[in-house]
Design an enzyme around this catalytic site. Sequence first.
Site, short mmCIF file in Angstrom:
data_model
loop_
_atom_site.label_atom_id
_atom_site.label_comp_id
_atom_site.label_asym_id
_atom_site.label_seq_id
_atom_site.Cartn_x
_atom_site.Cartn_y
_atom_site.Cartn_z
N ARG A 225 0.86 -1.19 0.00
CA ARG A 225 0.00 0.00 0.00
C ARG A 225 0.89 1.22 0.00
O ARG A 225 1.85 1.29 0.78
CB ARG A 225 -0.87 -0.03 1.25
CG ARG A 225 -1.77 1.17 1.38
CD ARG A 225 -2.53 1.16 2.70
NE ARG A 225 -1.96 2.12 3.62
CZ ARG A 225 -2.63 2.70 4.62
NH1 ARG A 225 -3.90 2.41 4.83
NH2 ARG A 225 -2.03 3.55 5.43
N TYR B 52 -3.23 11.63 5.35
CA TYR B 52 -3.46 10.32 5.95
C TYR B 52 -2.40 9.32 5.48
O TYR B 52 -2.05 9.27 4.30
CB TYR B 52 -4.85 9.77 5.56
CG TYR B 52 -4.93 8.32 5.91
CD1 TYR B 52 -5.09 7.94 7.24
CD2 TYR B 52 -4.67 7.35 4.96
CE1 TYR B 52 -5.03 6.61 7.59
CE2 TYR B 52 -4.62 6.02 5.31
CZ TYR B 52 -4.80 5.66 6.63
OH TYR B 52 -4.73 4.35 6.99
N ASP C 194 -5.20 3.83 0.00
CA ASP C 194 -6.32 4.11 0.91
C ASP C 194 -6.67 5.58 0.82
O ASP C 194 -5.85 6.44 1.13
CB ASP C 194 -5.89 3.74 2.34
CG ASP C 194 -7.07 3.72 3.31
OD1 ASP C 194 -8.15 4.23 2.95
OD2 ASP C 194 -6.89 3.18 4.43
N HIS D 96 -9.21 6.85 2.52
CA HIS D 96 -9.64 7.14 3.89
C HIS D 96 -10.85 8.08 3.95
O HIS D 96 -10.84 9.09 4.67
CB HIS D 96 -8.46 7.66 4.72
CG HIS D 96 -8.41 7.06 6.10
ND1 HIS D 96 -8.86 7.72 7.21
CD2 HIS D 96 -7.97 5.86 6.54
CE1 HIS D 96 -8.70 6.95 8.27
NE2 HIS D 96 -8.16 5.81 7.89
N GLU E 156 -9.16 1.97 -1.73
CA GLU E 156 -9.91 1.69 -0.50
C GLU E 156 -10.65 2.92 0.03
O GLU E 156 -10.12 4.03 -0.02
CB GLU E 156 -8.91 1.20 0.55
CG GLU E 156 -9.53 0.95 1.90
CD GLU E 156 -8.48 0.63 2.96
OE1 GLU E 156 -7.31 0.36 2.61
OE2 GLU E 156 -8.82 0.69 4.15
N GLU F 284 -13.58 -1.28 6.70
CA GLU F 284 -12.86 -1.49 7.97
C GLU F 284 -13.66 -0.97 9.16
O GLU F 284 -13.43 -1.41 10.27
CB GLU F 284 -11.47 -0.85 7.92
CG GLU F 284 -11.49 0.66 7.85
CD GLU F 284 -10.11 1.29 7.70
OE1 GLU F 284 -9.23 0.67 7.09
OE2 GLU F 284 -9.92 2.39 8.22
N ARG G 77 -13.38 -5.12 3.76
CA ARG G 77 -12.32 -4.89 4.74
C ARG G 77 -12.68 -5.28 6.16
O ARG G 77 -11.91 -5.03 7.09
CB ARG G 77 -11.95 -3.39 4.71
CG ARG G 77 -11.54 -2.88 3.36
CD ARG G 77 -10.08 -3.13 3.11
NE ARG G 77 -9.28 -2.33 4.00
CZ ARG G 77 -8.28 -2.80 4.75
NH1 ARG G 77 -7.98 -4.07 4.75
NH2 ARG G 77 -7.58 -1.99 5.51
N GLU H 170 -4.22 -7.32 5.28
CA GLU H 170 -3.35 -6.18 5.61
C GLU H 170 -2.40 -6.58 6.75
O GLU H 170 -2.81 -7.24 7.70
CB GLU H 170 -4.21 -4.99 6.06
CG GLU H 170 -3.40 -3.75 6.39
CD GLU H 170 -4.29 -2.57 6.81
OE1 GLU H 170 -5.48 -2.77 7.10
OE2 GLU H 170 -3.76 -1.44 6.82
N TRP I 141 -11.92 12.39 8.59
CA TRP I 141 -10.51 12.05 8.72
C TRP I 141 -10.28 10.74 8.01
O TRP I 141 -11.10 9.84 8.03
CB TRP I 141 -10.09 11.94 10.18
CG TRP I 141 -8.65 11.47 10.26
CD1 TRP I 141 -7.53 12.19 9.95
CD2 TRP I 141 -8.20 10.15 10.58
NE1 TRP I 141 -6.42 11.42 10.06
CE2 TRP I 141 -6.79 10.16 10.44
CE3 TRP I 141 -8.84 8.97 10.96
CZ2 TRP I 141 -6.01 9.02 10.68
CZ3 TRP I 141 -8.08 7.85 11.20
CH2 TRP I 141 -6.66 7.88 11.06
C1 CS2 Z 1 -6.44 2.26 7.92
C2 CS2 Z 1 -6.21 2.29 9.37
O1 CS2 Z 1 -5.22 0.29 7.82
C3 CS2 Z 1 -6.03 0.99 7.24
O2 CS2 Z 1 -6.49 0.75 6.16
O3 CS2 Z 1 -7.48 2.88 7.36
O4 CS2 Z 1 -4.88 2.71 9.54
C4 CS2 Z 1 -7.12 3.17 10.21
O5 CS2 Z 1 -6.84 4.51 9.99
C5 CS2 Z 1 -6.91 2.80 11.64
O6 CS2 Z 1 -7.18 1.46 11.82
C6 CS2 Z 1 -7.77 3.65 12.55
O7 CS2 Z 1 -7.73 3.16 13.83
MG MG Z 2 -8.14 1.85 5.63
#
Ligand code: CS2
Ligand code: MG
Length: 403
Positions: free
Chosen positions: A148, A160, A211, A213, A237, A263, A284, A340, A403
Amino acid sequence: MMKITKARVIVCSPGRNFVTLKIETDQGVYGIGDGTLNGRELAVVSYLEDHVIPCLIGRDPRRIEDIWQYLYRGAYWRRGPVTMRAIAAVDVALWDIKAKMAGMPLYDLLGGRSRDGVLVYGHANGKDIDHTSEQVGLYRDMGYKAIRAQSGIPGVKGAYGVGRGDMYYEPADSALPTETLWNTSSYLNFAPRLFERLRADHGEEVHLLHDVHHRLTPIEAGRLGKDLEPYRLFWMEDATPAENQEAFRLIRQHTTTPLAVGEIFNTLWDAKELISEQLIDYLRMTIVGSGGVTHLRRVADFASVYQVRTGCHGATDLSPVTLGTAVHFDTWVPNFGIQEYMRHAPETDDVFPHDYRFEDGYLHAGSAPGHGVDIDEALAAKYPYSPKQLPVARLQDGSMWNW
Ligand code: CS2
Ligand code: MG
């Protein structure tokens, strides 16, 4: 009859905060579960200690399904990140107990191995394109087949995914949320250049992931997906928040870049249309956020009908207990996609002795009975809880953003 005699929550911070549940039985066998909720850990601790543990004592730990249904239906207030993590902590500890009693690694109890190893992706992040490309090179040297890539972006403060030190990215960094600044147009111009460069430097073979985010609107996500098509991403993602599952129809109309999301999902209901309308390619959701093995395997079976594959979340806020359990799950699940693997800090690995290991781009579950992860309680006690929250993001005019 077999009985649960004791259940305890252990909170520790070896490198970062973790909430761990230990369930003991009258047969001497115990199980370990993870209930960590990044930035909101103590809410799960209270849920477990005040409301769940009193209901567990005296129950037969072999009745995993019944206990799951009891905690899910019995709460009346269904779903949500706190409830589903508490249920996951119990569920994983019970699967650990059952597999230990059977003398089998968890993947055997689930139905046995479907593959030799679990393909993982690592995290390369850098302050700019040069640095990120260099980091991708480091991961390739370590044997990773999938990486990634996240990069600092001119005009975006605290982008991010960009770590403070090399190799590790830990966003929950302060007792009160850090403020970051987001700029969509700078990002949309920048991201295709990053991947153009990574393909030029690293060729076609390596799988590249990214990602977003939750930062874009659906039409912006469609544009980004289209702009990234020449670079053949493994996935894009969380391009837009998925509270509104229908939003993904619009993204899907505009791009063939594979989409991953979920996620922050907690149950099948968060992903039902995304899966049944084939609006995503990878899901995810992972063990700790989604009610444990009992629920996640149900979700994966549903997803398999629509050719949606798993891509379990594996950031460092998911403890080694979750990672180890996920690697067993991944070893079995027929519609596996990727796992991941962000790699825990050495202190974390010391507190949670584990049987899984990384080799040449794959994680291997190990053959110890159970999920293969334990907690060294004496060592854990040396790392007391330390309040940390996730950052927030604002636009340039000061309005709050995702965020
Ligand atoms: C993220 C995470 O791993 C990922 O894909 O989006 O780093 C996420 O920001 C954290 O799990 C938040 O606690
Ligand atoms: Mg993520």
